[in-house]
Scaffold this motif. Structure first.
Motif, PDB file in Angstrom:
ATOM      1  N   HIS A 272      25.555  70.879  50.026  1.00 12.98           N
ATOM      2  CA  HIS A 272      26.005  71.423  51.311  1.00 12.98           C
ATOM      3  C   HIS A 272      27.474  71.795  51.202  1.00 12.98           C
ATOM      4  CE1 HIS A 272      26.434  67.035  51.255  1.00 12.98           C
ATOM      5  NE2 HIS A 272      27.455  67.158  52.078  1.00 12.98           N
ATOM      6  N   ARG A 273      27.928  72.647  52.103  1.00 12.90           N
ATOM      7  CA  ARG A 273      29.310  73.108  52.073  1.00 12.90           C
ATOM      8  C   ARG A 273      29.798  73.334  53.498  1.00 12.90           C
ATOM      9  NH1 ARG A 273      28.899  79.502  50.059  1.00 12.90           N
ATOM     10  NH2 ARG A 273      27.851  80.287  51.937  1.00 12.90           N
ATOM     11  N   VAL A 274      31.105  73.585  53.613  1.00 16.43           N
ATOM     12  CA  VAL A 274      31.706  73.933  54.907  1.00 16.43           C
ATOM     13  C   VAL A 274      32.393  75.280  54.749  1.00 16.43           C
ATOM     14  CG1 VAL A 274      33.351  73.255  56.699  1.00 16.43           C
ATOM     15  CG2 VAL A 274      32.030  71.502  55.484  1.00 16.43           C
ATOM     16  N   ILE A 275      32.117  76.204  55.679  1.00 17.80           N
ATOM     17  CA  ILE A 275      32.717  77.531  55.624  1.00 17.80           C
ATOM     18  C   ILE A 275      33.433  77.835  56.941  1.00 17.80           C
ATOM     19  CG2 ILE A 275      30.909  78.318  54.039  1.00 17.80           C
ATOM     20  CD1 ILE A 275      29.844  80.037  56.406  1.00 17.80           C
ATOM     21  N   GLN A 276      34.146  78.945  56.949  1.00 19.17           N
ATOM     22  CA  GLN A 276      34.831  79.381  58.167  1.00 19.17           C
ATOM     23  C   GLN A 276      33.804  79.571  59.290  1.00 19.17           C
ATOM     24  OE1 GLN A 276      36.345  83.402  58.261  1.00 19.17           O
ATOM     25  NE2 GLN A 276      38.158  82.794  59.411  1.00 19.17           N
ATOM     26  N   PRO A 277      34.077  79.065  60.501  1.00 19.45           N
ATOM     27  CA  PRO A 277      33.125  79.227  61.601  1.00 19.45           C
ATOM     28  C   PRO A 277      33.063  80.669  62.085  1.00 19.45           C
ATOM     29  CG  PRO A 277      35.123  78.155  62.376  1.00 19.45           C
ATOM     30  CD  PRO A 277      35.250  78.274  60.892  1.00 19.45           C
ATOM     31  N   PRO A 278      32.082  80.992  62.935  1.00 20.47           N
ATOM     32  CA  PRO A 278      31.967  82.353  63.462  1.00 20.47           C
ATOM     33  C   PRO A 278      33.179  82.717  64.319  1.00 20.47           C
ATOM     34  CG  PRO A 278      30.397  80.867  64.527  1.00 20.47           C
ATOM     35  CD  PRO A 278      30.997  80.113  63.401  1.00 20.47           C
ATOM     36  N   PRO A 279      33.377  84.006  64.582  1.00 18.67           N
ATOM     37  CA  PRO A 279      34.597  84.470  65.260  1.00 18.67           C
ATOM     38  C   PRO A 279      34.918  83.757  66.568  1.00 18.67           C
ATOM     39  CG  PRO A 279      33.416  86.342  64.356  1.00 18.67           C
ATOM     40  CD  PRO A 279      32.537  85.149  64.139  1.00 18.67           C
ATOM     41  N   ASP A 280      33.912  83.410  67.385  1.00 22.70           N
ATOM     42  CA  ASP A 280      34.225  82.808  68.681  1.00 22.70           C
ATOM     43  C   ASP A 280      34.665  81.345  68.572  1.00 22.70           C
ATOM     44  OD1 ASP A 280      31.734  81.799  67.995  1.00 22.70           O
ATOM     45  OD2 ASP A 280      30.779  82.250  69.920  1.00 22.70           O
ATOM     46  N   GLN A 281      34.694  80.790  67.346  1.00 19.60           N
ATOM     47  CA  GLN A 281      35.165  79.410  67.163  1.00 19.60           C
ATOM     48  C   GLN A 281      36.329  79.312  66.176  1.00 19.60           C
ATOM     49  OE1 GLN A 281      31.495  77.380  65.969  1.00 19.60           O
ATOM     50  NE2 GLN A 281      31.257  76.564  68.039  1.00 19.60           N
ATOM     51  N   GLN A 282      36.826  80.441  65.731  1.00 18.67           N
ATOM     52  CA  GLN A 282      37.820  80.406  64.648  1.00 18.67           C
ATOM     53  C   GLN A 282      39.196  79.919  65.069  1.00 18.67           C
ATOM     54  OE1 GLN A 282      37.720  84.211  62.629  1.00 18.67           O
ATOM     55  NE2 GLN A 282      35.610  83.887  61.912  1.00 18.67           N
ATOM     56  N   SER A 283      39.453  79.838  66.354  1.00 20.83           N
ATOM     57  CA  SER A 283      40.756  79.342  66.805  1.00 20.83           C
ATOM     58  C   SER A 283      40.747  77.833  67.041  1.00 20.83           C
ATOM     59  CB  SER A 283      41.175  80.058  68.096  1.00 20.83           C
ATOM     60  OG  SER A 283      40.251  79.783  69.142  1.00 20.83           O
ATOM     61  N   TYR A 284      39.606  77.186  66.808  1.00 17.60           N
ATOM     62  CA  TYR A 284      39.470  75.755  67.067  1.00 17.60           C
ATOM     63  C   TYR A 284      39.511  74.946  65.768  1.00 17.60           C
ATOM     64  CZ  TYR A 284      37.832  77.128  71.712  1.00 17.60           C
ATOM     65  OH  TYR A 284      37.737  77.667  72.973  1.00 17.60           O
ATOM     66  N   THR A 285      39.980  73.708  65.892  1.00 16.30           N
ATOM     67  CA  THR A 285      39.831  72.782  64.779  1.00 16.30           C
ATOM     68  C   THR A 285      38.406  72.223  64.808  1.00 16.30           C
ATOM     69  OG1 THR A 285      40.698  70.987  66.159  1.00 16.30           O
ATOM     70  CG2 THR A 285      42.267  72.118  64.700  1.00 16.30           C
ATOM     71  N   ARG A 286      37.966  71.669  63.678  1.00 12.33           N
ATOM     72  CA  ARG A 286      36.629  71.079  63.570  1.00 12.33           C
ATOM     73  C   ARG A 286      36.797  69.588  63.291  1.00 12.33           C
ATOM     74  NH1 ARG A 286      32.898  69.971  59.278  1.00 12.33           N
ATOM     75  NH2 ARG A 286      30.723  70.219  59.926  1.00 12.33           N
ATOM     76  N   LEU A 287      36.479  68.761  64.279  1.00 13.37           N
ATOM     77  CA  LEU A 287      36.644  67.314  64.157  1.00 13.37           C
ATOM     78  C   LEU A 287      35.304  66.678  63.841  1.00 13.37           C
ATOM     79  CD1 LEU A 287      38.578  64.854  64.533  1.00 13.37           C
ATOM     80  CD2 LEU A 287      37.810  64.773  66.915  1.00 13.37           C
ATOM     81  N   GLY A 288      35.284  65.821  62.824  1.00 13.03           N
ATOM     82  CA  GLY A 288      34.040  65.174  62.413  1.00 13.03           C
ATOM     83  C   GLY A 288      34.153  63.662  62.416  1.00 13.03           C
ATOM     84  N   ALA A 289      33.041  62.991  62.696  1.00 12.69           N
ATOM     85  CA  ALA A 289      32.936  61.533  62.618  1.00 12.69           C
ATOM     86  C   ALA A 289      31.736  61.201  61.741  1.00 12.69           C
ATOM     87  CB  ALA A 289      32.765  60.921  64.007  1.00 12.69           C
ATOM     88  N   PHE A 290      31.948  60.365  60.723  1.00 11.29           N
ATOM     89  CA  PHE A 290      30.938  60.083  59.713  1.00 11.29           C
ATOM     90  C   PHE A 290      30.828  58.573  59.466  1.00 11.29           C
ATOM     91  CE2 PHE A 290      33.008  64.059  58.771  1.00 11.29           C
ATOM     92  CZ  PHE A 290      32.052  64.924  58.250  1.00 11.29           C
ATOM     93  N   TYR A 291      29.711  58.191  58.859  1.00 13.12           N
ATOM     94  CA  TYR A 291      29.579  56.873  58.241  1.00 13.12           C
ATOM     95  C   TYR A 291      28.980  57.105  56.865  1.00 13.12           C
ATOM     96  CZ  TYR A 291      28.882  51.794  57.912  1.00 13.12           C
ATOM     97  OH  TYR A 291      28.941  50.463  57.551  1.00 13.12           O
ATOM     98  N   PHE A 292      29.770  56.841  55.828  1.00 19.92           N
ATOM     99  CA  PHE A 292      29.344  57.046  54.444  1.00 19.92           C
ATOM    100  C   PHE A 292      28.915  55.715  53.852  1.00 19.92           C
ATOM    101  CE2 PHE A 292      31.779  60.942  54.909  1.00 19.92           C
ATOM    102  CZ  PHE A 292      31.070  61.845  54.134  1.00 19.92           C
ATOM    103  N   ALA A 293      27.625  55.607  53.540  1.00 25.96           N
ATOM    104  CA  ALA A 293      27.103  54.352  53.001  1.00 25.96           C
ATOM    105  C   ALA A 293      27.016  54.412  51.483  1.00 25.96           C
ATOM    106  CB  ALA A 293      25.726  54.056  53.584  1.00 25.96           C
ATOM    107  N   MET A 294      27.361  53.291  50.873  1.00 27.92           N
ATOM    108  CA  MET A 294      27.169  53.097  49.440  1.00 27.92           C
ATOM    109  C   MET A 294      26.539  51.729  49.249  1.00 27.92           C
ATOM    110  SD  MET A 294      30.570  54.723  47.726  1.00 27.92           S
ATOM    111  CE  MET A 294      31.448  56.071  48.531  1.00 27.92           C
ATOM    112  N   SER A 295      25.770  51.587  48.187  1.00 24.77           N
ATOM    113  CA  SER A 295      25.194  50.276  47.904  1.00 24.77           C
ATOM    114  C   SER A 295      26.303  49.311  47.492  1.00 24.77           C
ATOM    115  CB  SER A 295      24.146  50.384  46.793  1.00 24.77           C
ATOM    116  OG  SER A 295      24.777  50.665  45.553  1.00 24.77           O
ATOM    117  N   ASP A 296      25.961  48.044  47.375  1.00 23.81           N
ATOM    118  CA  ASP A 296      26.921  47.055  46.900  1.00 23.81           C
ATOM    119  C   ASP A 296      27.489  47.510  45.552  1.00 23.81           C
ATOM    120  OD1 ASP A 296      25.800  45.831  49.079  1.00 23.81           O
ATOM    121  OD2 ASP A 296      24.846  44.204  47.953  1.00 23.81           O
TER     122      ASP A 296
END
Length: 363
Positions: A272-296
């Motif tokens: 997966h990748r992240v690209i520039q958003p469409p024109p009507d969202q290009q003036s906004y920042t993109r805020l993300g919240a994640f939980y990245f799991a790894m095994s022990d």
């Protein structure tokens, strides 16, 4: 008389409005996680999850236990390390990714190389599920009880039910994967808040509008809280990039390299990748919240060969079992190399070898 607990005041974060652009969205299944609370319910969800993880590699989760108000609060908190911490204090809490192989702390903007000499405009703040593992900026300290609660909710009420479904899909005892994702074990499972900032037209042209090149995640399971800026794209099995659709108060779930290794290639770590958003969202920042799991950390990432499913369909090995890295070795080597190492270009892809494993990036 009821006693109410006062939570710290946090400036509200206002997300971008949904895009009106006509985009090519991936058709991803939606899993009602509330059904996973019972054995019968889990058995009913297994086919959906198995199909998703062997084909698309992504699915949505709804009814995950957080109300829309709780999710909004998390995004308000997610914005704090970026907008309410000074640049000098950010530098004091910058992570040591390249030397320690740990993402804890800030990943500053322009740390990753994207293409043609252009670096990223992505800022991250990473918090180990043990929020006391390292210090935090002043503005985040009053919020640590909520951040700990966020980590525990994701770990026990979202991650563990998903791990049970993945284990059942391999026809293994349902606690098999839960038992190697212990909350109190030494590991790098963490919450991540991330913010992408708009770039100049020159930067967009030189990178062909790519903000974060195509990659697979390092760990076992990634939980992404859906947000409205349309930038995330998934590479389909047919080799086509398609957008991930925003669904209010849903989570987008995918697996990473470590789960692909453990499942003998049965479950797909999807690019997966992240690209520039469409024109009507290009003036906004993109805020993300994640939980990245790894095994022990001490878990050897060799295929779970005792799985009756793997015995039937076969194992796709990326390395010989005796050369399988531990979770600690894999996450340290990939974290230290990510966005920094010299890649070998082969047509549309870029490659590197990490711990004896060929890792592919799509630019």
């Amino acid at each position: 008389m009821a006693i109410t607990t006062q939570v710290p005041v946090v400036p509200p974060y206002t997300p971008a409005p949904p895009t009106n652009a006509d985009l090519d969205y991936a058709d991803l299944p939606i899993i009602d996680l509330s059904k996973a609370a019972t054995t019968e319910g889990r058995n009913g969800l297994v086919k959906q999850v198995t199909d998703a993880m062997t084909n698309q590699g992504f699915f949505y989760v709804v009814n995950h236990g957080y109300t829309p108000e709780q999710t909004k609060r998390i995004f308000d908190i997610a914005n704090v390390p970026f907008e309410h911490v000074s640049e000098s204090e950010k530098q004091a809490y910058t992570g040591t990714m390249e030397t320690s192989g740990s993402f804890q702390g800030y990943k500053p903007r322009q740390y990753f190389h994207i293409d043609n000499g252009i670096r990223d405009q992505l800022e991250q703040y990473n918090i180990n599920r043990d929020v006391t593992k390292r210090g935090h900026p002043q503005a985040l300290r009053p919020l640590l009880p909520e951040l700990e609660a966020f980590a525990k909710h994701n770990h026990f009420h979202v991650l563990h039910p998903i791990l049970k479904l993945l284990a059942i899909g391999l026809e293994l005892p349902e606690e098999t994967l839960v038992n190697i994702h212990r909350y109190d074990a030494t590991a790098e499972t963490y919450a991540r808040f991330a913010k992408y900032y708009p770039r100049s037209p020159e930067e967009e042209e030189k990178t062909k509008n790519v903000w974060l090149k195509g990659h697979t995640d390092i760990g076992t399971v990634t939980l992404l809280y859906s947000q409205p800026v349309a930038s995330l794209q998934i590479l389909t099995p047919e080799g086509k990039w398609k957008y991930a659709r925003h669904i209010d108060n849903a989570l987008l779930v995918n697996i990473g390299d470590a789960m692909e290794f453990l499942s003998g290639g049965f479950y797909r770590a999807t690019i997966h990748r992240v690209i520039q958003p469409p024109p009507d969202q290009q003036s906004y920042t993109r805020l993300g919240a994640f939980y990245f799991a790894m095994s022990d950390d001490d878990i050897k990432l060799a295929p779970l060969a005792q799985s009756p499913v793997l015995q039937r369909v076969g194992i796709k090995r990326r390395f010989e079992d005796d050369k399988a890295p531990t979770m600690e070795q894999w996450r340290k080597s990939r974290t230290s190399a990510y966005g920094r190492s010299q890649l070998t270009k082969r047509g549309a892809v870029e490659e590197e070898v990490v711990s004896g494993v060929l890792v592919t990036h799509y630019n």
